[in-house]
Design an enzyme around this catalytic site. Structure first.
Site, mmCIF file in Angstrom:
data_model
loop_
_atom_site.group_PDB
_atom_site.id
_atom_site.type_symbol
_atom_site.label_atom_id
_atom_site.label_comp_id
_atom_site.label_asym_id
_atom_site.label_seq_id
_atom_site.Cartn_x
_atom_site.Cartn_y
_atom_site.Cartn_z
ATOM 1 C CG HIS A 153 -1.846 1.114 1.352
ATOM 2 N ND1 HIS A 153 -3.224 0.975 1.317
ATOM 3 C CD2 HIS A 153 -1.629 2.442 1.503
ATOM 4 C CE1 HIS A 153 -3.785 2.172 1.427
ATOM 5 N NE2 HIS A 153 -2.845 3.071 1.556
ATOM 6 C CD GLU A 154 1.588 3.460 3.659
ATOM 7 O OE1 GLU A 154 1.775 4.578 3.136
ATOM 8 O OE2 GLU A 154 0.524 3.168 4.229
HETATM 9 ZN ZN ZN Z 1 -2.867 5.132 1.712
#
Ligand code: ZN
Length: 198
Positions: A153-154
């Site tokens: 996600h990051e």
């Molecule tokens: Zn995010």
């Protein structure tokens, strides 16, 4: 400590590929201060990760921390299903990520830049990440389960990708409706209920 404003989806900075940081710039007081502010902002939100584009800085920096107290609302079964365990605070700069195998897993996830919503996102179960830390020291990580999800996600954020790009769109729900209708359901149960229309 002061915190930074978190930008929301639709802000162009979230769609840019973030700039890699040279090591001499990483060591500068300005960047070290930015990292400290990102840590404070993530903890205040609270969230389990924050990427620099989310605070309007198009730089390849992300901070991650999955503290035990953030898991208080989850049962032991839910933690096991997600393979979620505490992850200490750390900083990744200029990361590269690759899948470790082709196994995919699905779970509801949210984003501080898509506030108020959660959605089912398929992610690789296992990943490998190489980066440098806030001191410019090389970091090599192998991760699985929820930590692998956070990393994907990051690092997506650093490449201009937001989780809604990868979601199963019909599972999108407000956080309030998630709590009311879906919180205790497995993703398979969510799918079955959506298929049945109940
Ligand atoms: Zn995010």
């Amino acid at each position: 400590m002061a915190t930074l404003k978190i930008v929301q989806v639709g802000d162009p900075v979230l769609r840019r590929k973030a700039r890699p940081l040279p090591l001499d710039e990483l060591a500068s007081p300005g960047i070290q201060q930015l990292i400290a502010l990102m840590r404070a902002t993530m903890r205040d939100a609270p969230g389990v990760g924050l990427a620099a584009p989310q605070v309007d800085e198009s730089l390849q920096i992300t901070v991650i921390e999955d503290a035990a107290h953030l898991m208080a609302g989850l049962t032991r079964e839910q933690l096991a299903e997600r393979e979620r365990e505490p992850v200490p605070f750390h900083v990744l700069v200029n990361p590269t990520l690759e899948f470790d195998g082709d196994e995919m897993v699905e779970a509801f996830e949210g984003c501080l830049s898509f506030a108020g919503f959660v959605m089912v996102v398929p992610r690789a179960r296992r990943v490998r990440v190489t980066a440098v830390d806030e001191h410019g020291q090389p970091v090599s990580i192998t991760a699985r389960g929820w930590y692998a999800r956070i990393l994907q996600h990051e690092i997506d954020h650093l490449n201009g990708i937001v989780c809604c790009d990868r979601m199963d769109a019909r599972t999108l729900t407000t956080a309030e409706n998630f709590a009311r209708n879906w919180r205790t359901a497995s993703v398979a149960e969510v799918r079955a209920r959506l298929d049945r229309g109940d």
